[in-house]
Design a protein around this motif. Structure first.
Motif, PDB file in Angstrom:
ATOM      1  N   ILE A   1      62.435  16.629  59.927  1.00 59.48           N
ATOM      2  CA  ILE A   1      61.815  15.305  60.028  1.00 59.48           C
ATOM      3  C   ILE A   1      62.137  14.525  58.759  1.00 59.48           C
ATOM      4  O   ILE A   1      61.592  14.794  57.684  1.00 59.48           O
ATOM      5  CB  ILE A   1      60.291  15.413  60.230  1.00 59.48           C
ATOM      6  CG1 ILE A   1      59.986  16.219  61.491  1.00 59.48           C
ATOM      7  CG2 ILE A   1      59.681  14.018  60.335  1.00 59.48           C
ATOM      8  CD1 ILE A   1      58.514  16.455  61.725  1.00 59.48           C
TER       9      ILE A   1
ATOM     10  N   ILE B   1      56.390   4.282  66.857  1.00 57.11           N
ATOM     11  CA  ILE B   1      55.645   5.538  67.003  1.00 57.11           C
ATOM     12  C   ILE B   1      54.163   5.276  67.199  1.00 57.11           C
ATOM     13  O   ILE B   1      53.518   5.850  68.086  1.00 57.11           O
ATOM     14  CB  ILE B   1      55.877   6.449  65.780  1.00 57.11           C
ATOM     15  CG1 ILE B   1      57.359   6.794  65.641  1.00 57.11           C
ATOM     16  CG2 ILE B   1      55.056   7.734  65.911  1.00 57.11           C
ATOM     17  CD1 ILE B   1      57.700   7.550  64.363  1.00 57.11           C
TER      18      ILE B   1
ATOM     19  N   LEU C   1      59.865  12.383  68.776  1.00 52.02           N
ATOM     20  CA  LEU C   1      60.994  12.469  67.855  1.00 52.02           C
ATOM     21  C   LEU C   1      62.194  13.149  68.519  1.00 52.02           C
ATOM     22  O   LEU C   1      63.341  12.751  68.316  1.00 52.02           O
ATOM     23  CB  LEU C   1      60.586  13.238  66.595  1.00 52.02           C
ATOM     24  CG  LEU C   1      59.571  12.540  65.682  1.00 52.02           C
ATOM     25  CD1 LEU C   1      59.050  13.505  64.631  1.00 52.02           C
ATOM     26  CD2 LEU C   1      60.185  11.313  65.022  1.00 52.02           C
TER      27      LEU C   1
ATOM     28  N   ILE D   1      52.551  13.318  60.440  1.00 47.01           N
ATOM     29  CA  ILE D   1      53.892  13.739  60.028  1.00 47.01           C
ATOM     30  C   ILE D   1      53.782  14.856  58.997  1.00 47.01           C
ATOM     31  O   ILE D   1      54.503  15.870  59.064  1.00 47.01           O
ATOM     32  CB  ILE D   1      54.688  12.551  59.442  1.00 47.01           C
ATOM     33  CG1 ILE D   1      55.132  11.599  60.554  1.00 47.01           C
ATOM     34  CG2 ILE D   1      55.893  13.051  58.653  1.00 47.01           C
ATOM     35  CD1 ILE D   1      56.254  12.106  61.437  1.00 47.01           C
TER      36      ILE D   1
ATOM     37  N   TYR E   1      60.968   7.245  60.845  1.00 49.72           N
ATOM     38  CA  TYR E   1      61.344   8.653  60.758  1.00 49.72           C
ATOM     39  C   TYR E   1      62.397   8.971  61.803  1.00 49.72           C
ATOM     40  O   TYR E   1      62.529   8.281  62.808  1.00 49.72           O
ATOM     41  CB  TYR E   1      60.128   9.560  61.003  1.00 49.72           C
ATOM     42  CG  TYR E   1      58.981   9.346  60.040  1.00 49.72           C
ATOM     43  CD1 TYR E   1      58.956  10.001  58.805  1.00 49.72           C
ATOM     44  CD2 TYR E   1      57.922   8.500  60.355  1.00 49.72           C
ATOM     45  CE1 TYR E   1      57.911   9.815  57.922  1.00 49.72           C
ATOM     46  CE2 TYR E   1      56.879   8.306  59.481  1.00 49.72           C
ATOM     47  CZ  TYR E   1      56.876   8.967  58.265  1.00 49.72           C
ATOM     48  OH  TYR E   1      55.840   8.775  57.380  1.00 49.72           O
ATOM     49  N   GLN E   2      63.120  10.070  61.554  1.00 47.40           N
ATOM     50  CA  GLN E   2      64.025  10.591  62.571  1.00 47.40           C
ATOM     51  C   GLN E   2      64.001  12.108  62.543  1.00 47.40           C
ATOM     52  O   GLN E   2      63.736  12.712  61.494  1.00 47.40           O
ATOM     53  CB  GLN E   2      65.456  10.095  62.379  1.00 47.40           C
ATOM     54  CG  GLN E   2      66.184  10.664  61.175  1.00 47.40           C
ATOM     55  CD  GLN E   2      67.694  10.450  61.255  1.00 47.40           C
ATOM     56  OE1 GLN E   2      68.354  10.966  62.170  1.00 47.40           O
ATOM     57  NE2 GLN E   2      68.232   9.703  60.306  1.00 47.40           N
ATOM     58  N   LEU E   3      64.261  12.701  63.689  1.00 45.27           N
ATOM     59  CA  LEU E   3      64.415  14.149  63.782  1.00 45.27           C
ATOM     60  C   LEU E   3      65.901  14.455  63.692  1.00 45.27           C
ATOM     61  O   LEU E   3      66.676  14.047  64.553  1.00 45.27           O
ATOM     62  CB  LEU E   3      63.834  14.690  65.092  1.00 45.27           C
ATOM     63  CG  LEU E   3      63.836  16.212  65.203  1.00 45.27           C
ATOM     64  CD1 LEU E   3      62.895  16.841  64.182  1.00 45.27           C
ATOM     65  CD2 LEU E   3      63.425  16.656  66.602  1.00 45.27           C
TER      66      LEU E   3
ATOM     67  N   ILE F   1      63.188   6.115  64.355  1.00 50.77           N
ATOM     68  CA  ILE F   1      62.154   5.409  65.114  1.00 50.77           C
ATOM     69  C   ILE F   1      61.250   4.719  64.105  1.00 50.77           C
ATOM     70  O   ILE F   1      60.782   5.351  63.149  1.00 50.77           O
ATOM     71  CB  ILE F   1      61.311   6.357  65.984  1.00 50.77           C
ATOM     72  CG1 ILE F   1      62.186   7.374  66.694  1.00 50.77           C
ATOM     73  CG2 ILE F   1      60.495   5.566  66.998  1.00 50.77           C
ATOM     74  CD1 ILE F   1      61.404   8.350  67.537  1.00 50.77           C
TER      75      ILE F   1
ATOM     76  N   THR G   1      62.511  11.030  56.484  1.00 52.13           N
ATOM     77  CA  THR G   1      61.930   9.708  56.265  1.00 52.13           C
ATOM     78  C   THR G   1      63.018   8.686  55.971  1.00 52.13           C
ATOM     79  O   THR G   1      63.905   8.930  55.150  1.00 52.13           O
ATOM     80  CB  THR G   1      60.948   9.735  55.083  1.00 52.13           C
ATOM     81  OG1 THR G   1      59.898  10.663  55.352  1.00 52.13           O
ATOM     82  CG2 THR G   1      60.350   8.351  54.839  1.00 52.13           C
TER      83      THR G   1
ATOM     84  N   HIS H   1      64.228  11.014  70.782  1.00 52.42           N
ATOM     85  CA  HIS H   1      65.094  10.078  70.054  1.00 52.42           C
ATOM     86  C   HIS H   1      65.808  10.798  68.920  1.00 52.42           C
ATOM     87  O   HIS H   1      66.126  10.185  67.892  1.00 52.42           O
ATOM     88  CB  HIS H   1      64.264   8.918  69.501  1.00 52.42           C
ATOM     89  CG  HIS H   1      63.566   8.119  70.554  1.00 52.42           C
ATOM     90  ND1 HIS H   1      64.163   7.076  71.221  1.00 52.42           N
ATOM     91  CD2 HIS H   1      62.318   8.234  71.077  1.00 52.42           C
ATOM     92  CE1 HIS H   1      63.320   6.565  72.097  1.00 52.42           C
ATOM     93  NE2 HIS H   1      62.195   7.248  72.037  1.00 52.42           N
ATOM     94  N   ALA H   2      66.057  12.090  69.072  1.00 53.77           N
ATOM     95  CA  ALA H   2      66.645  12.885  67.998  1.00 53.77           C
ATOM     96  C   ALA H   2      67.935  12.268  67.486  1.00 53.77           C
ATOM     97  O   ALA H   2      68.780  11.807  68.262  1.00 53.77           O
ATOM     98  CB  ALA H   2      66.905  14.314  68.486  1.00 53.77           C
TER      99      ALA H   2
END
Length: 234
Positions: free
Chosen positions: A220, A183, A170, A203, A228-230, A178, A222, A173-174
């Motif tokens: 994190i 993942i 994560l 997660i 998901y993304q950080l 993704i 949704t 790819h912050a």
């Protein structure tokens, strides 16, 4: 382009869109915001401009006169990792998933607000800088990637190897969504692409360790039906 040059030169944005009204509007706003803008009206012109202009970020419309924007994205990803934000009227989840799987960094549906676009541009550019740093920071979360050390508000957080690998993915790819399949393939292999519960459990476990409130996550995030993304926060 070196990080030093990025710090002192206007960020370069390549807009790939054949609508003259959109070109004029974005040029007027991005000029004021301090960006250097290059415009391409077709997919072929866009690929040439990407090679010559060497943009820091690409804004890509999918409805181009000579080729679909997805093809432009696929060809661009053969040789460039430049952040790409897709601008499109297509809003279906499967369209978003396919674009993110193809290498898009973000997706914004038309019509969009300029404030939101500028925020997403800033996040995408910050992600490039973060990727070059050995220590990732977002709010109270700090991850020393060289030492595999995770701290929250200065206190060390103990993660399982799988949880750390998920967090590191994560982080890599912050600021970018993704997809579930991306993942699952990278962490567990293609045999697990039809087992999203494996990802959901990990997660959830990771959120309980790095979030103040796992039910209202700050880091994190949704993207329903997509992945998901950080989030990068100050």
């Amino acid at each position: 382009m070196s990080l030093e040059k990025r710090d002192t030169s206007p960020p370069k944005v390549l807009l790939i869109d054949d609508e003259v009204a959109i070109q004029r509007f974005l040029r007027s706003v991005l000029d004021v915001e301090g960006f250097a803008l290059q415009v391409a009206n077709t997919g072929a012109a866009a690929l040439s401009a990407a090679a010559l202009f060497k943009p820091d970020l690409v804004l890509l419309d999918l409805g181009l006169p000579d080729m679909d924007g997805v093809e432009v994205l696929n060809r661009l990803r053969e040789w460039s990792a430049v952040p790409v934000i897709v601008l499109s009227v297509r809003e279906r989840e499967d369209d978003k998933v396919s674009l993110l799987d193809a290498g898009a960094d973000d997706y914004l549906s038309k019509p969009f607000g300029m404030a939101e676009l500028l925020a997403r541009i800033r996040v995408a550019l910050r992600r490039v800088v973060q990727a070059a740093e050995p220590v990732f920071r977002s709010g109270d979360l700090e991850v020393d990637l060289a030492c595999r050390r995770v701290t929250l508000r200065g206190a060390e957080v103990s993660l399982t190897p799988t949880e750390y690998d998920l967090l590191r993915l994560l982080i890599n790819h912050a600021g970018k969504v993704i997809t579930h399949n991306q993942i699952l393939k990278q962490l567990w292999g293609v045999a697990y692409v039809d087992q999203p519960q494996v990802l959901r459990v990990n997660i959830s476990n990771l959120r309980h360790k790095i979030e103040n409130d796992a039910s209202r996550p700050r880091y994190i995030i949704t993207e329903p039906g997509v992945g998901y993304q950080l989030r990068i926060v100050d």
